[in-house]
Write a protein that holds these residues in place. Structure first.
Motif, PDB file in Angstrom:
ATOM      1  N   LEU A   1       0.997  -1.321  -0.107  1.00 50.34           N
ATOM      2  CA  LEU A   1      -0.110   0.088  -0.140  1.00 50.34           C
ATOM      3  C   LEU A   1       0.543   1.245   0.108  1.00 50.34           C
ATOM      4  O   LEU A   1       1.652   1.409   0.933  1.00 50.34           O
ATOM      5  N   HIS A   2       0.532   2.279  -0.889  1.00 47.89           N
ATOM      6  CA  HIS A   2       1.321   3.290  -0.824  1.00 47.89           C
ATOM      7  C   HIS A   2       0.255   4.603  -0.708  1.00 47.89           C
ATOM      8  O   HIS A   2      -1.155   4.685  -1.571  1.00 47.89           O
ATOM      9  N   ASP A   3       0.447   5.734  -0.178  1.00 47.47           N
ATOM     10  CA  ASP A   3      -0.544   6.775  -0.097  1.00 47.47           C
ATOM     11  C   ASP A   3       0.180   8.054  -0.102  1.00 47.47           C
ATOM     12  O   ASP A   3       1.685   8.033  -0.340  1.00 47.47           O
ATOM     13  N   ARG A   4      -0.399   9.193   0.230  1.00 49.60           N
ATOM     14  CA  ARG A   4       0.566  10.416   0.078  1.00 49.60           C
ATOM     15  C   ARG A   4       2.022  10.509   0.980  1.00 49.60           C
ATOM     16  O   ARG A   4       2.810  11.313   0.528  1.00 49.60           O
ATOM     17  N   ALA A   5       1.798   9.841   2.175  1.00 49.82           N
ATOM     18  CA  ALA A   5       3.126   9.656   2.948  1.00 49.82           C
ATOM     19  C   ALA A   5       4.213   9.145   2.148  1.00 49.82           C
ATOM     20  O   ALA A   5       5.159   9.779   2.132  1.00 49.82           O
ATOM     21  N   SER A   6       4.055   8.047   1.490  1.00 47.55           N
ATOM     22  CA  SER A   6       4.984   7.533   0.745  1.00 47.55           C
ATOM     23  C   SER A   6       5.348   8.180  -0.346  1.00 47.55           C
ATOM     24  O   SER A   6       6.415   8.233  -1.022  1.00 47.55           O
ATOM     25  N   TYR A   7       4.204   8.712  -1.091  1.00 40.17           N
ATOM     26  CA  TYR A   7       4.371   9.591  -2.422  1.00 40.17           C
ATOM     27  C   TYR A   7       5.316  10.823  -2.070  1.00 40.17           C
ATOM     28  O   TYR A   7       6.148  11.190  -3.036  1.00 40.17           O
ATOM     29  N   ARG A   8       5.267  11.361  -0.754  1.00 38.47           N
ATOM     30  CA  ARG A   8       6.140  12.491  -0.624  1.00 38.47           C
ATOM     31  C   ARG A   8       7.636  12.009  -0.603  1.00 38.47           C
ATOM     32  O   ARG A   8       8.420  12.572  -1.114  1.00 38.47           O
ATOM     33  N   TYR A   9       7.718  10.904   0.248  1.00 35.84           N
ATOM     34  CA  TYR A   9       9.009  10.482   0.227  1.00 35.84           C
ATOM     35  C   TYR A   9       9.735  10.157  -1.240  1.00 35.84           C
ATOM     36  O   TYR A   9      10.756  10.501  -1.439  1.00 35.84           O
ATOM     37  N   TYR A  10       8.796   9.668  -2.068  1.00 35.43           N
ATOM     38  CA  TYR A  10       9.579   9.100  -3.321  1.00 35.43           C
ATOM     39  C   TYR A  10       9.788  10.372  -4.108  1.00 35.43           C
ATOM     40  O   TYR A  10      10.660  10.190  -5.045  1.00 35.43           O
ATOM     41  N   TRP A  11       8.754  11.401  -3.940  1.00 39.37           N
ATOM     42  CA  TRP A  11       9.125  12.762  -4.726  1.00 39.37           C
ATOM     43  C   TRP A  11      10.479  13.171  -4.290  1.00 39.37           C
ATOM     44  O   TRP A  11      11.332  13.723  -5.202  1.00 39.37           O
ATOM     45  N   GLN A  12      10.658  13.224  -3.155  1.00 47.73           N
ATOM     46  CA  GLN A  12      12.106  14.046  -2.681  1.00 47.73           C
ATOM     47  C   GLN A  12      13.173  13.080  -3.005  1.00 47.73           C
ATOM     48  O   GLN A  12      14.194  13.631  -3.408  1.00 47.73           O
ATOM     49  N   LEU A  13      12.972  11.622  -3.295  1.00 50.50           N
ATOM     50  CA  LEU A  13      14.095  11.006  -3.705  1.00 50.50           C
ATOM     51  C   LEU A  13      14.378  11.350  -5.122  1.00 50.50           C
ATOM     52  O   LEU A  13      15.308  11.461  -5.417  1.00 50.50           O
ATOM     53  N   LEU A  14      13.204  11.471  -5.816  1.00 50.13           N
ATOM     54  CA  LEU A  14      13.549  12.143  -7.132  1.00 50.13           C
ATOM     55  C   LEU A  14      14.397  13.447  -7.415  1.00 50.13           C
ATOM     56  O   LEU A  14      15.307  13.642  -8.244  1.00 50.13           O
ATOM     57  N   GLU A  15      13.722  14.312  -6.162  1.00 49.57           N
ATOM     58  CA  GLU A  15      14.598  15.563  -6.503  1.00 49.57           C
ATOM     59  C   GLU A  15      16.115  15.541  -5.931  1.00 49.57           C
ATOM     60  O   GLU A  15      16.935  16.004  -6.630  1.00 49.57           O
ATOM     61  N   ARG A  16      16.370  14.479  -5.014  1.00 48.61           N
ATOM     62  CA  ARG A  16      17.722  14.167  -4.611  1.00 48.61           C
ATOM     63  C   ARG A  16      18.369  13.789  -5.741  1.00 48.61           C
ATOM     64  O   ARG A  16      19.625  13.917  -5.896  1.00 48.61           O
ATOM     65  N   ALA A  17      17.853  12.603  -6.614  1.00 50.87           N
ATOM     66  CA  ALA A  17      18.524  12.181  -7.622  1.00 50.87           C
ATOM     67  C   ALA A  17      18.974  13.363  -8.504  1.00 50.87           C
ATOM     68  O   ALA A  17      19.992  13.160  -9.230  1.00 50.87           O
ATOM     69  N   GLN A  18      18.125  14.123  -8.797  1.00 53.74           N
ATOM     70  CA  GLN A  18      18.273  15.278  -9.814  1.00 53.74           C
ATOM     71  C   GLN A  18      19.368  16.198  -9.230  1.00 53.74           C
ATOM     72  O   GLN A  18      20.479  16.432 -10.260  1.00 53.74           O
ATOM     73  N   ARG A  19      19.332  16.367  -7.984  1.00 55.77           N
ATOM     74  CA  ARG A  19      20.527  17.234  -7.404  1.00 55.77           C
ATOM     75  C   ARG A  19      21.929  16.545  -7.457  1.00 55.77           C
ATOM     76  O   ARG A  19      23.015  17.618  -7.239  1.00 55.77           O
ATOM     77  N   THR A  20      21.935  15.372  -7.547  1.00 58.47           N
ATOM     78  CA  THR A  20      23.201  14.624  -7.520  1.00 58.47           C
ATOM     79  C   THR A  20      23.436  14.314  -9.018  1.00 58.47           C
ATOM     80  O   THR A  20      24.653  13.598  -9.271  1.00 58.47           O
ATOM     81  N   GLY A  21      23.169  14.672 -10.001  1.00 57.76           N
ATOM     82  CA  GLY A  21      23.228  14.659 -11.449  1.00 57.76           C
ATOM     83  C   GLY A  21      22.892  13.383 -12.004  1.00 57.76           C
ATOM     84  O   GLY A  21      23.356  12.896 -12.901  1.00 57.76           O
ATOM     85  N   MET A  22      21.947  12.461 -11.576  1.00 55.09           N
ATOM     86  CA  MET A  22      21.834  11.129 -11.969  1.00 55.09           C
ATOM     87  C   MET A  22      20.750  11.269 -13.127  1.00 55.09           C
ATOM     88  O   MET A  22      20.160  12.117 -13.275  1.00 55.09           O
ATOM     89  N   PRO A  23      21.069  10.350 -14.136  1.00 56.09           N
ATOM     90  CA  PRO A  23      19.878  10.115 -15.177  1.00 56.09           C
ATOM     91  C   PRO A  23      18.573   9.586 -14.575  1.00 56.09           C
ATOM     92  O   PRO A  23      18.512   8.949 -13.568  1.00 56.09           O
ATOM     93  N   LEU A  24      17.729  10.392 -15.199  1.00 50.84           N
ATOM     94  CA  LEU A  24      16.348  10.250 -14.784  1.00 50.84           C
ATOM     95  C   LEU A  24      15.385   9.516 -15.930  1.00 50.84           C
ATOM     96  O   LEU A  24      15.492   9.710 -16.996  1.00 50.84           O
ATOM     97  N   PRO A  25      14.541   8.730 -15.288  1.00 51.03           N
ATOM     98  CA  PRO A  25      13.440   8.372 -16.062  1.00 51.03           C
ATOM     99  C   PRO A  25      12.825   9.413 -16.874  1.00 51.03           C
ATOM    100  O   PRO A  25      12.518  10.436 -16.175  1.00 51.03           O
ATOM    101  N   GLU A  26      11.920   9.325 -18.042  1.00 49.29           N
ATOM    102  CA  GLU A  26      11.398  10.085 -18.864  1.00 49.29           C
ATOM    103  C   GLU A  26      10.318  11.190 -18.093  1.00 49.29           C
ATOM    104  O   GLU A  26      10.638  12.040 -18.022  1.00 49.29           O
ATOM    105  N   GLN A  27       9.453  10.332 -17.412  1.00 47.41           N
ATOM    106  CA  GLN A  27       8.328  10.916 -16.662  1.00 47.41           C
ATOM    107  C   GLN A  27       9.146  11.727 -15.352  1.00 47.41           C
ATOM    108  O   GLN A  27       8.684  12.788 -15.333  1.00 47.41           O
ATOM    109  N   ALA A  28       9.936  11.551 -14.743  1.00 47.08           N
ATOM    110  CA  ALA A  28      10.575  11.871 -13.647  1.00 47.08           C
ATOM    111  C   ALA A  28      11.040  13.378 -14.132  1.00 47.08           C
ATOM    112  O   ALA A  28      11.200  14.509 -13.325  1.00 47.08           O
TER     113      ALA A  28
END
Length: 332
Positions: free
Chosen positions: A296-323
């Motif tokens: 099960l996932h809801d907005r609490a885990s969505y928030r975590y995963y969004w922040q993970l994507l932001e961290r990936a961007q700040r560290t220069g990682m390649p990102l999936p197209e939608q992200a």
């Protein structure tokens, strides 16, 4: 996709403010090294398409005694010459130092439009922050954020109040001064890469600073690793600071430390893909709860995963197209 609202807006709200700093803050104070640091920042900006580390030009340890004004003028000239897209800061002298007011007047007064922030060392209480804020206002640089360096046991006890000040964007831990402030009660080994994660008083100080930052939506920045030639130890320390102590940023004192810090603070590739897939599925359900691989996932885990994507961007990682599309839109 049926959602009409950007995920950053719908998931983070008030939490979205201060946490988008680069994960590495690189310090240099000697002219040739400052120039090389700025050149490296531009090179990596081209490589990654984003500014993946800050450069902080150091007046406190960089200026020779009696040459504080000339050094501040050099820092201001380097700031004014820095290209758009780069993040350049200055560490000034402490508020009780004779050069503090002149540092602010020269650097913020002449180059405040280029400053990403001011690093304020030897902060003991929120009164020091207030003094720095007034100095920035006199220099017509009221917009410049303040980063505070916590370097004593008394300052650690004030960390929550310091972090609460609205002009403070980040707290950093000053390991070596903190150890020295204990009059020999903490052994010198605690200033090294191993001992700083083992001595209870040092670990307690790190946790207090991290907790204060997270309580007030600010960025905790981990201290230096002085063994700069040991990149494996540096990366292990950065990983521990991030994964176990809650730090989302770290100091670098040598160019060889920058990429290991980026790697340590970056999420794993499989985590990035999972975050992308979970958020895409959530967006398709207008952010209602979902089941993803039986979990099960809801907005609490969505928030975590969004922040993970932001961290990936700040560290220069390649990102999936939608992200990548989402994050490009959030930068606009």
């Amino acid at each position: 996709m049926r959602t009409r609202t950007h995920p950053r807006e719908i998931l983070l709200g008030a939490q979205a403010a201060a946490n988008l700093l680069p994960v590495c803050d690189h310090y240099s104070g000697v002219e040739v090294r400052m120039r090389k640091s700025l050149e490296l920042q531009q090179q990596m900006l081209q490589e990654f398409g984003a500014c993946v580390f800050d450069v902080t030009l150091d007046c406190e340890d960089g200026a020779a005694v009696g040459q504080e004004k000339a050094h501040a003028q050099l820092v201001a000239s380097l700031l004014k010459a820095s290209p758009d897209g780069c993040r350049v800061a200055a560490r000034v002298h402490a508020v009780d130092h004779a050069a503090f007011e002149e540092d602010i007047a020269i650097i913020a007064g002449e180059a405040g439009h280029k400053l990403s922030h001011i690093m304020l060392p030897k902060v003991e209480s929120v009164d020091d922050i207030l003094q720095a804020v007034r100095a920035l206002e006199r220099a017509s640089a009221a917009h410049v954020p303040v980063h505070a360096l916590i370097e004593s046991p008394a300052a650690v006890e004030q960390a929550f109040e310091i972090a609460a000040h609205p002009r403070v964007q980040s707290l950093s831990f000053g390991l070596m001064d903190y150890v020295s402030a204990h009059a020999g009660a903490i052994p010198s080994v605690a200033m090294g890469v191993q001992g700083q994660f083992a001595h209870p008083l040092v670990v307690r100080a790190k946790l207090e600073i991290a907790a204060a930052c997270h309580a007030h939506g600010k960025v905790p920045s981990h201290c230096v690793v002085t063994e700069f030639q040991n990149t494996e130890a540096l990366q292990a320390a950065a990983t521990k600071a991030n994964r176990e102590l809650g730090y989302t940023r770290m100091w670098s004192i040598h160019p060889s430390q920058i990429r290991p810090i980026l790697a340590a603070f970056a999420p794993a590739v499989q985590e990035v893909q999972e975050a992308n897939d979970i958020l895409l599925a959530a967006a398709q359900e207008d952010w209602a709860p979902i089941s993803y691989h039986g979990v099960l996932h809801d907005r609490a885990s969505y928030r975590y995963y969004w922040q993970l994507l932001e961290r990936a961007q700040r560290t220069g990682m390649p990102l999936p197209e939608q992200a990548r599309q989402w994050l490009d839109r959030s930068a606009v």
